[in-house]
Design a protein around this motif. Structure first.
Motif, PDB file in Angstrom:
ATOM      1  N   PHE A  78      -4.800   2.391   5.425  1.00 55.82           N
ATOM      2  CA  PHE A  78      -3.684   2.819   4.582  1.00 55.82           C
ATOM      3  C   PHE A  78      -4.194   3.110   3.179  1.00 55.82           C
ATOM      4  CE2 PHE A  78       0.014   2.286   1.863  1.00 55.82           C
ATOM      5  CZ  PHE A  78       1.000   2.962   2.572  1.00 55.82           C
ATOM      6  N   PRO A 123       2.743   0.194   4.830  1.00 57.06           N
ATOM      7  CA  PRO A 123       2.360   0.303   6.241  1.00 57.06           C
ATOM      8  C   PRO A 123       3.243  -0.564   7.128  1.00 57.06           C
ATOM      9  CG  PRO A 123       0.790  -1.069   5.040  1.00 57.06           C
ATOM     10  CD  PRO A 123       1.698  -0.468   4.022  1.00 57.06           C
ATOM     11  N   ARG A 137      -3.529  -7.391   3.116  1.00 54.68           N
ATOM     12  CA  ARG A 137      -2.950  -6.140   2.611  1.00 54.68           C
ATOM     13  C   ARG A 137      -2.105  -6.371   1.355  1.00 54.68           C
ATOM     14  NH1 ARG A 137      -1.183  -2.473   7.842  1.00 54.68           N
ATOM     15  NH2 ARG A 137      -2.926  -1.036   7.545  1.00 54.68           N
TER      16      ARG A 137
END
Length: 733
Positions: A73, A84, A272
């Motif tokens: 991503f 995402p 993330r």
């Protein structure tokens, strides 16, 4: 005369219970989910699930040895964009999945389909703010990344705003916070940055960040299937001292174990979320984790399994992992069922400290518990003389309902969020939440790791002469096990909406789901799936003690309160580290009186420890530890009672009690009381024949030869010999 009084008492209890149920039904309004009508979540079809392309990390060996894939991503997620949805390496998305953006005050999620999958999304009637026309559905619960603002007032109150707060309020505020919210891997994420002034852009250039980052983890028991509620104000309040010092704080609802115990998913999401922060503000000097209970064990596992997320950990009220706790926690209802409905000597178990002999955990006379009134009612229903419980235990106070919530696929206290059609299709259990890792059995049910095959409940008490051989035999003859998952049924509960914990349980201690004995045949025991246990090891769901982070394991002493957060869990983590890496020098254990909070000290100690690591990067975490950061116990005033390397010596390491261990008494659990190790990670024990166990002296000075035939009937495959390691653990680990 006494029996007449007891009968009248039971009749009174029954009348009160019936009246309570009636009042509950008449005056309790339906759940807000019924009123809001957003609970219907049609499940994806199997073909749709199989069509997903989410990647699952290879764990043919332990995942700590498996490189993580390169991020696909393009971070950062900009304000107004959606993050995402598919994981990077944690496998397929779970369905059904209940969106909780409205519960978090963030509005409705984005429409992503017109097929009826997920929660219904409505538009709003002009000027009325009411939900009106159906415009579509959301199965993945995404929201656009958005900004919020918060202030700390002079009173200490935290206020959160959707837009820039009024200037008059800003002038009197003690501290300002710039907040970013969005979705990553379908879960809600939160970035909190302390600032001097508000900037208009996504990156606040007026920040007062000290270049140090806190990752907030949270606990609770969860079985998946929901996004989770984001509590912005509560997160700020929890970390206000660190925010005042300039730390930034980040978190995600995927890192609250009330929503999932899938630590691969938790890791993927945490990585993330941190990447989003780094892409906006740059690499921090370090990232320290903090969080209690499930939020503590998450740090142990993420720190063990991967690099790049945490540089240090402050686990609070921690366990080594979740799956190990199910071993003894799922014993609790089996034992309660025995005491209440099967034992020929119920008066013996009414002296509650006798229960500690079998359960290991603390139990007290003279206290009550939430289900006390239910026990005599249930005893009457099975034709047994009713007795009101005369005490309480951690096994009840801490773990009541866990077997129903975590283990029983037919129950699921989350199903209030979903339509009737979906409820019938789903296995509502912890095991199903992990099915991508654990696999399924031949009937399609998620494999589970719990076993009590060969477990001799109360063995240590028998050897010490604290319970008789006959009592030991009767307990193990009747205690039984959990029925196969395919045979389990919902609890019989009155007074609750579907999916809720009702007020009147008519199948207390889940007695409808426990195997039964006859005069000639003992109750069957159960064995877990070796495949599931091996997958749990390899996929990093079990703490094996290999972790190279500075760790300050902090807890209040709560065992007098029968709290589930017991000290033996810290010693279990230490034992596993000793076995896994040959030392536990990078873990220190702090225990405090409940009136003293040592977390601020822990942050200061971690800061000094990491400073040493930056100065000496070639050395490991334990080699860089300052000499004064060591095991310690605190009194209610925050004064050290004792400190040093031996203060926690005790039963767990077969040493004389250290100074802290004398002050804060540690209890154990049912598997330790059955002869097991304090490390608590034997999912499938080495079985030896009963005759061999007798010859080897397993029963000490107690002559068990007269009971040989009964022991062989109870344990036809043999009894656990805990001198051997877990037979389910992969040899290459």
């Amino acid at each position: 005369m006494l029996r007449s009084i007891q009968r009248k008492l039971v009749l009174l209890i029954l009348l009160i219970a019936a009246a309570t149920v009636l009042v509950y039904w008449l005056f309790t309004p339906p759940s807000k989910y019924f009123a809001r009508q957003v609970k219907a979540v049609p499940i994806y079809s199997t073909s749709e699930q199989e069509a997903q392309v989410d990647s699952l990390l290879d764990f043919s060996r332990h995942i700590r040895h498996t490189p993580r894939p390169v991020e696909s991503f393009d971070f950062p997620i900009r304000v107004g964009q959606v993050g995402p949805l598919k994981t990077l390496y944690a496998g397929p998305s779970q369905y059904p999945f209940y969106c909780m953006t409205l519960d978090s005050g963030l509005g409705q999620p984005q429409v992503d389909n017109q097929m009826g999958w997920g929660v219904p999304i409505y538009d709003h009637e002009a000027n009325l703010g009411k939900l009106s026309h159906l415009v579509g559905y959301s199965k993945d619960c995404a929201i656009k990344t958005q900004l919020r603002f918060a202030v700390e007032l002079a009173s200490g109150e935290i206020k959160v705003f959707d837009s820039r707060p009024p200037d008059a309020l800003l002038q009197s505020a003690l501290q300002l916070f710039h907040i970013e919210i969005g979705t990553i891997n379908r879960f809600l994420y939160l970035l909190i940055m302390p600032v001097k002034h508000y900037s208009s852009g996504q990156v606040n250039l007026q920040h007062s960040w000290n270049n140090k980052l806190v990752y907030q983890f949270e606990g609770g028991s969860g079985i998946g299937f929901r996004q989770g509620k984001l509590r912005i104000k509560r997160t700020i309040e929890r970390r206000i001292e660190q925010l005042r010092l300039g730390y930034a704080v980040i978190t995600s609802t995927a890192n609250k174990t009330s929503h999932t115990y899938n630590m691969l998913l938790a890791e993927d999401t945490a990585r993330r979320v941190k990447q989003q922060f780094v892409s906006l503000y740059g690499e921090p000097e370090y990232t320290v984790g903090i969080g209690g209970s499930g939020g503590g064990l998450a740090q142990y596992l993420i720190g063990q399994n991967s690099t790049g997320i945490l540089d240090a950990a402050i686990p609070l009220y921690s366990y080594p992992d979740m799956i190990s706790q199910t071993l003894y926690a799922l014993d609790c209802d089996l034992l309660h069922n025995y005491y209440a409905f099967r034992s020929p000597e119920p008066e013996f178990w009414q002296n509650w400290p006798n229960r500690t002999l079998v359960e290991g955990m603390n139990a007290k006379n003279g206290e009550t518990h939430v289900s006390a009134v239910l026990e005599p009612i249930n005893q009457v229903l099975v034709g047994r003389w009713p007795r009101m419980p005369q005490g309480n235990s951690e096994c009840i106070n801490g773990w009541f309902g866990l077997s129903t919530f975590i283990h029983n696929p037919a129950q699921g206290f989350l199903n209030e969020y979903f339509s009737e059609a979906v409820v019938k299709q789903v296995q509502w259990s912890y095991w199903q939440d992990m099915v991508e890792l654990f696999g399924r059995d031949e009937l399609g049910f998620a494999n589970q790791t719990w076993s009590n095959q060969g477990v001799q409940y109360g063995l240590a008490a028998l050897v010490k002469g604290q319970i008789s051989a006959q009592r030991f035999i009767d307990l193990n003859w009747h205690v039984g096990s959990w029925k196969p998952l395919a045979d389990m049924s919902p609890e019989r509960i009155l007074g609750g909406w579907r999916g809720k914990k009702g007020i009147l349980w008519l199948s207390l201690w889940s007695r409808n789901n426990i195997t039964e004995a006859t005069d000639k045949t003992p109750a069957k025991r159960a064995d877990g799936s070796r495949q599931a246990a091996q997958s749990a090891y390899r996929s990093g769901q079990i703490f094996i003690g290999k972790i190279n982070l500075p760790i300050i394991d902090v807890r209040h002493y709560l065992e007098d309160e029968l709290d589930m957060h017991h000290m033996s869990a810290s010693f279990a983590a230490r034992q596993r580290m000793l076995a896994g890496q040959g030392h536990a020098k990078n873990q220190v254990i702090w225990v405090a009186d409940k009136n003293h909070q040592p977390v601020t000290r822990a942050f200061a100690a971690i800061d000094r420890w990491l400073r040493e690591m930056r100065a000496n990067p070639a050395l490991s975490a334990w080699q860089n530890k300052p000499a004064d950061i060591t095991d310690i116990c605190f009194d209610k005033h925050g004064e050290a009672i004792a400190s040093g390397n031996r203060v926690w010596d005790g039963q767990w390491n077969n040493q004389a009690l250290g100074a802290c261990a004398k002050y804060f008494k540690s209890f154990s659990n049912s598997r330790i009381a059955a002869g097991g190790s304090w490390a608590g990670s034997v999912f499938s024990c080495k079985l030896i024949p009963v005759s061999e166990a007798i010859d080897d002296g397993m029963y000490g000075d107690i002559n068990m030869q007269p009971y040989l035939s009964k022991l062989q009937a109870i344990f036809p495959d043999g009894v656990c010999d805990y001198r051997y390691p877990d037979q389910a653990r992969p040899i290459d680990l």
